[in-house]
Design a protein around this motif. Structure first.
Motif, PDB file in Angstrom:
ATOM      1  N   TYR A   7       8.044   3.095  -4.486  1.00 56.73           N
ATOM      2  CA  TYR A   7       7.343   4.371  -4.548  1.00 56.73           C
ATOM      3  C   TYR A   7       6.082   4.282  -5.397  1.00 56.73           C
ATOM      4  CZ  TYR A   7      11.674   6.090  -2.612  1.00 56.73           C
ATOM      5  OH  TYR A   7      12.765   6.278  -1.803  1.00 56.73           O
ATOM      6  N   LEU A   8       5.056   4.996  -4.945  1.00 58.33           N
ATOM      7  CA  LEU A   8       3.784   5.063  -5.651  1.00 58.33           C
ATOM      8  C   LEU A   8       3.415   6.527  -5.804  1.00 58.33           C
ATOM      9  CD1 LEU A   8       1.195   3.472  -6.671  1.00 58.33           C
ATOM     10  CD2 LEU A   8       0.250   3.988  -4.412  1.00 58.33           C
ATOM     11  N   PHE A   9       2.958   6.897  -6.999  1.00 61.14           N
ATOM     12  CA  PHE A   9       2.471   8.247  -7.259  1.00 61.14           C
ATOM     13  C   PHE A   9       0.969   8.165  -7.463  1.00 61.14           C
ATOM     14  CE2 PHE A   9       1.331  11.655 -10.264  1.00 61.14           C
ATOM     15  CZ  PHE A   9       1.750  12.750  -9.530  1.00 61.14           C
ATOM     16  N   VAL A  10       0.227   8.960  -6.706  1.00 60.21           N
ATOM     17  CA  VAL A  10      -1.232   8.996  -6.821  1.00 60.21           C
ATOM     18  C   VAL A  10      -1.674  10.408  -7.182  1.00 60.21           C
ATOM     19  CG1 VAL A  10      -1.560   7.051  -5.239  1.00 60.21           C
ATOM     20  CG2 VAL A  10      -1.592   9.370  -4.333  1.00 60.21           C
ATOM     21  N   TYR A  11      -2.722  10.500  -7.997  1.00 60.69           N
ATOM     22  CA  TYR A  11      -3.182  11.800  -8.476  1.00 60.69           C
ATOM     23  C   TYR A  11      -4.690  11.956  -8.365  1.00 60.69           C
ATOM     24  CZ  TYR A  11      -4.052   8.858 -12.548  1.00 60.69           C
ATOM     25  OH  TYR A  11      -4.476   7.844 -13.363  1.00 60.69           O
ATOM     26  N   GLY A  12      -5.350  11.032  -7.686  1.00 64.47           N
ATOM     27  CA  GLY A  12      -6.809  11.072  -7.612  1.00 64.47           C
ATOM     28  C   GLY A  12      -7.333  10.734  -6.239  1.00 64.47           C
ATOM     29  N   THR A  13      -8.224   9.767  -6.183  1.00 66.77           N
ATOM     30  CA  THR A  13      -8.968   9.449  -4.964  1.00 66.77           C
ATOM     31  C   THR A  13      -8.128   8.809  -3.863  1.00 66.77           C
ATOM     32  OG1 THR A  13      -9.681   7.310  -5.847  1.00 66.77           O
ATOM     33  CG2 THR A  13     -11.123   9.217  -6.259  1.00 66.77           C
ATOM     34  N   TYR A  93      -7.219   0.669 -15.579  1.00 68.93           N
ATOM     35  CA  TYR A  93      -5.917   1.320 -15.464  1.00 68.93           C
ATOM     36  C   TYR A  93      -4.825   0.285 -15.684  1.00 68.93           C
ATOM     37  CZ  TYR A  93      -8.250   5.238 -13.170  1.00 68.93           C
ATOM     38  OH  TYR A  93      -9.059   6.306 -12.894  1.00 68.93           O
ATOM     39  N   LEU A  94      -3.651   0.781 -16.068  1.00 63.07           N
ATOM     40  CA  LEU A  94      -2.446  -0.039 -16.152  1.00 63.07           C
ATOM     41  C   LEU A  94      -1.436   0.522 -15.158  1.00 63.07           C
ATOM     42  CD1 LEU A  94      -2.070  -0.308 -20.027  1.00 63.07           C
ATOM     43  CD2 LEU A  94      -3.117  -1.969 -18.465  1.00 63.07           C
ATOM     44  N   ARG A  95      -0.804  -0.348 -14.401  1.00 62.22           N
ATOM     45  CA  ARG A  95       0.240   0.107 -13.461  1.00 62.22           C
ATOM     46  C   ARG A  95       1.558   0.174 -14.216  1.00 62.22           C
ATOM     47  NH1 ARG A  95       3.174  -3.280  -9.994  1.00 62.22           N
ATOM     48  NH2 ARG A  95       1.441  -4.764  -9.987  1.00 62.22           N
ATOM     49  N   LEU A 109      11.417   7.352  -9.321  1.00 61.54           N
ATOM     50  CA  LEU A 109      10.774   6.420 -10.238  1.00 61.54           C
ATOM     51  C   LEU A 109       9.626   5.783  -9.464  1.00 61.54           C
ATOM     52  CD1 LEU A 109      10.716   5.112 -13.005  1.00 61.54           C
ATOM     53  CD2 LEU A 109      12.228   3.327 -12.111  1.00 61.54           C
ATOM     54  N   CYS A 110       8.408   6.081  -9.886  1.00 55.99           N
ATOM     55  CA  CYS A 110       7.220   5.669  -9.139  1.00 55.99           C
ATOM     56  C   CYS A 110       6.314   4.778  -9.971  1.00 55.99           C
ATOM     57  CB  CYS A 110       6.389   6.897  -8.744  1.00 55.99           C
ATOM     58  SG  CYS A 110       7.210   8.060  -7.664  1.00 55.99           S
ATOM     59  N   TRP A 111       5.655   3.872  -9.294  1.00 59.89           N
ATOM     60  CA  TRP A 111       4.527   3.180  -9.900  1.00 59.89           C
ATOM     61  C   TRP A 111       3.362   4.152  -9.894  1.00 59.89           C
ATOM     62  CZ3 TRP A 111       5.216  -1.084 -12.484  1.00 59.89           C
ATOM     63  CH2 TRP A 111       6.223  -1.964 -12.129  1.00 59.89           C
ATOM     64  N   THR A 112       2.567   4.138 -10.927  1.00 62.12           N
ATOM     65  CA  THR A 112       1.341   4.906 -10.966  1.00 62.12           C
ATOM     66  C   THR A 112       0.344   4.166 -11.832  1.00 62.12           C
ATOM     67  OG1 THR A 112       0.409   7.129 -11.141  1.00 62.12           O
ATOM     68  CG2 THR A 112       1.849   6.404 -12.939  1.00 62.12           C
ATOM     69  N   TYR A 113      -0.902   4.576 -11.763  1.00 62.75           N
ATOM     70  CA  TYR A 113      -1.963   3.937 -12.542  1.00 62.75           C
ATOM     71  C   TYR A 113      -2.387   4.880 -13.654  1.00 62.75           C
ATOM     72  CZ  TYR A 113      -2.045   0.446  -8.906  1.00 62.75           C
ATOM     73  OH  TYR A 113      -1.683  -0.559  -8.034  1.00 62.75           O
ATOM     74  N   LEU A 114      -2.150   4.445 -14.893  1.00 61.49           N
ATOM     75  CA  LEU A 114      -2.482   5.242 -16.072  1.00 61.49           C
ATOM     76  C   LEU A 114      -3.773   4.723 -16.681  1.00 61.49           C
ATOM     77  CD1 LEU A 114       1.098   5.434 -17.595  1.00 61.49           C
ATOM     78  CD2 LEU A 114      -0.072   7.143 -16.173  1.00 61.49           C
ATOM     79  N   TYR A 115      -4.625   5.638 -17.099  1.00 61.72           N
ATOM     80  CA  TYR A 115      -5.941   5.286 -17.617  1.00 61.72           C
ATOM     81  C   TYR A 115      -5.812   4.501 -18.914  1.00 61.72           C
ATOM     82  CZ  TYR A 115     -10.947   5.616 -18.260  1.00 61.72           C
ATOM     83  OH  TYR A 115     -12.272   5.308 -18.406  1.00 61.72           O
TER      84      TYR A 115
END
Length: 132
Positions: A7-13, A93-95, A109-115
């Motif tokens: 799973y991946l969580f995205v919040y932007g582009t 970003y860090l995954r 439980l998702c992977w996401t990219y944190l600033y």
């Protein structure tokens, strides 16, 4: 080796409604699961956002959950798009894995990219939603 959560969580582009090659690639090689959120803060960095995960925070970062169909291949491409480097301090970003809740209460439980850079010039987005 332990299987990676797909799973991946995205919040932007990378969300639906954004028109770029990486967003199109994500949609072509994944299945949309639901909209969701995690506890944290969202900022407008430039034409893109950055999020911080704050497990005990009161604000939310809103976005979308996807199930990746070919995790190993797609995650490498997304790491490149998100400017993830071997040396963490150089990464934009860090995954990381974070628990993401849907409106119905399910948690993935998702992977996401944190600033991962300075937020000194960033604009807070207190509603936790990134739009163009």
């Amino acid at each position: 080796m332990e299987a990676q959560p797909p799973y991946l969580f995205v919040y932007g582009t990378l969300m639906r409604g954004f028109d770029n090659p990486f967003a199109a690639r994500l949609r072509a090689h994944s299945a949309f699961i639901a909209e969701g959120f995690f506890s944290g803060k969202l900022y407008r960095i430039s034409w893109y956002p950055g999020a911080l995960y704050e497990p005990k925070g009161t604000l939310k970062v809103h976005g979308e959950i996807y199930q990746l169909l070919d995790f190993q291949k797609l995650i490498r491409e997304l790491d490149e798009y998100e400017d993830v480097k071997e040396i963490e301090s150089e990464s934009l970003y860090l995954r990381r894995q974070v628990p993401v809740q849907t409106e119905s209460g399910d948690v993935f439980l998702c992977w996401t990219y944190l600033y991962n850079q300075s937020l000194a010039e960033a604009t807070p987005l207190p509603d936790g939603r990134f739009t163009v």
